[in-house]
Design an enzyme around this catalytic site. Structure first.
Site, PDB file in Angstrom:
ATOM      1  N   LYS A   1       0.694  -1.168   0.036  1.00 27.62           N
ATOM      2  CA  LYS A   1       0.035   0.235   0.268  1.00 27.62           C
ATOM      3  C   LYS A   1       0.385   1.495  -0.170  1.00 27.62           C
ATOM      4  O   LYS A   1       1.917   1.046   0.622  1.00 27.62           O
ATOM      5  CB  LYS A   1      -0.978   0.138   0.926  1.00 27.62           C
ATOM      6  CG  LYS A   1      -1.080   0.704   1.306  1.00 27.62           C
ATOM      7  CD  LYS A   1      -2.613   0.959   2.936  1.00 27.62           C
ATOM      8  CE  LYS A   1      -3.156   2.180   3.417  1.00 27.62           C
ATOM      9  NZ  LYS A   1      -2.565   3.276   3.747  1.00 27.62           N
TER      10      LYS A   1
ATOM     11  N   LYS B   1       7.872   1.094   1.526  1.00 27.22           N
ATOM     12  CA  LYS B   1       8.241   0.005   0.872  1.00 27.22           C
ATOM     13  C   LYS B   1       9.947   1.613   0.389  1.00 27.22           C
ATOM     14  O   LYS B   1      10.474   0.025   0.437  1.00 27.22           O
ATOM     15  CB  LYS B   1       7.655   0.274  -0.692  1.00 27.22           C
ATOM     16  CG  LYS B   1       6.427  -0.543  -0.901  1.00 27.22           C
ATOM     17  CD  LYS B   1       6.111  -0.907  -2.105  1.00 27.22           C
ATOM     18  CE  LYS B   1       5.406   0.709  -2.612  1.00 27.22           C
ATOM     19  NZ  LYS B   1       4.482   1.765  -1.815  1.00 27.22           N
TER      20      LYS B   1
ATOM     21  N   LYS C   1       6.881  10.573  -7.239  1.00 24.20           N
ATOM     22  CA  LYS C   1       7.419  10.869  -5.975  1.00 24.20           C
ATOM     23  C   LYS C   1       8.719  10.889  -6.481  1.00 24.20           C
ATOM     24  O   LYS C   1       9.786  11.518  -5.890  1.00 24.20           O
ATOM     25  CB  LYS C   1       7.217  11.156  -4.904  1.00 24.20           C
ATOM     26  CG  LYS C   1       5.961  10.878  -4.759  1.00 24.20           C
ATOM     27  CD  LYS C   1       5.400  10.635  -3.303  1.00 24.20           C
ATOM     28  CE  LYS C   1       5.352  10.182  -2.536  1.00 24.20           C
ATOM     29  NZ  LYS C   1       5.032   8.179  -3.057  1.00 24.20           N
TER      30      LYS C   1
ATOM     31  N   ASP D   1       0.108   0.882  -6.105  1.00 23.27           N
ATOM     32  CA  ASP D   1      -1.434   1.353  -6.995  1.00 23.27           C
ATOM     33  C   ASP D   1      -1.780   0.641  -8.104  1.00 23.27           C
ATOM     34  O   ASP D   1      -1.426   1.020  -8.395  1.00 23.27           O
ATOM     35  CB  ASP D   1      -1.478   2.891  -6.505  1.00 23.27           C
ATOM     36  CG  ASP D   1      -2.816   3.384  -5.997  1.00 23.27           C
ATOM     37  OD1 ASP D   1      -3.528   2.694  -6.051  1.00 23.27           O
ATOM     38  OD2 ASP D   1      -2.379   4.439  -5.688  1.00 23.27           O
TER      39      ASP D   1
END
Ligand code: SF4
Length: 270
Positions: free
Chosen positions: A9, A14, A40, A125
């Site tokens: 998630k 991560k 990002k 995601d």
């Protein structure tokens, strides 16, 4: 060469786990390439002393793929870990995997998909549309799920199990689940819950990582924990993870849970 991917998630940790794992693997003498796939572009930041490196997608967009060189996209970070960021479109748009596929193709052309281990830190995601790409294209053969004991993280991990199960059914597919990493929120009985979840999806808990302030302190110092405080217990957890990943040969096809079963499992540990 091992090719592993960490999925989980958004916000579960991560990138922190991947960067510390890569740092520990490198210190153990392995040649490591870490590839981040997230708009990002902060997967490799702590390995690069806080620097946000240019992304493959941005460079390809600006100059065209033929004008991009290996030096433009592969950066050497902490203890020789090679770092690449795939990048992507504007956050929230999703690229249906174009970013990560373009990155694979370019790195393959350069001959840089090499080393003892490649760590893919992939946005878990489903909305991004490309999250299954490294698995589908055969790059990520060993998938580690990163989760805490929170229900939403377990939902995401269970969904990724569904994707792996689907992909594993394809002819010649080598995509398997290799283990579950508990990146804890320090909830009561969290390790037990995640271990039981791992068992039920036909995998195993490979490492429990407690929530520890050292992680935040290291990040403020723009370092991995491995670099910031190598003597800490938290650093030892990441080194243990690195050793287990290198030894691990327990690759299985997951058996995802029905939502009701997942919820009743979580309820037993509240
Ligand atoms: S697949 Fe998703 S995370 Fe990866 S580059 Fe594309 S949009 Fe970004």
């Amino acid at each position: 060469m091992k090719q592993i991917a960490l999925y989980g998630k958004g916000g579960i940790g991560k990138s922190t786990t991947s960067a510390n794992l890569s740092a520990a693997l490198s210190l153990a003498g392995h040649s490591v390439l870490q590839i981040g796939c997230d708009p990002k572009r902060d997967s490799t930041r702590m390995l690069m002393a806080g620097r946000l490196i240019p992304t493959v997608m941005d460079l390809v967009r600006e100059r065209g793929a033929s004008a991009v060189t290996p030096q433009d996209v592969v950066f050497t970070g902490f203890h020789g870990v090679r770092c690449v960021e795939a990048g992507g479109p504007e956050p929230g748009v999703g690229c249906a995997g174009r970013g990560i596929i373009a990155t694979f193709q370019l790195l393959e052309k350069f001959g840089t998909l090499t080393g003892d281990i490649i760590v893919y830190d992939v946005l878990g995601d489903v909305v991004c549309g490309g999250f299954a790409m490294p698995m589908r294209e055969g790059y990520a053969q060993e998938v580690y799920l990163v989760t805490s004991g929170e229900l939403m993280s377990l939902y995401a991990a269970n969904n990724i199990c569904k994707a792996i199960q689907r992909l594993a059914a394809r002819p010649k597919s080598r995509c398997r689940i290799a283990g579950v990493i508990c990146n804890a929120k320090n909830m009561p009985r969290e390790e037990e819950l995640v271990a039981e979840f791992a068992r039920r999806v036909n995998s195993h808990l490979i490492q429990y990582i407690p929530r520890d302030r050292t992680v935040q302190l290291a990040e403020l110092d723009r370092k991995t924990v491995i670099e910031y405080d190598p003597a800490s217990e938290q650093a030892q957890r990441y080194r243990d993870l690195a050793a287990r990943v290198m030894e691990n040969s327990r690759l299985t096809i997951p058996t995802p849970l029905e939502i009701d079963d997942l919820e009743s499992l979580a309820r037993q540990y509240v």
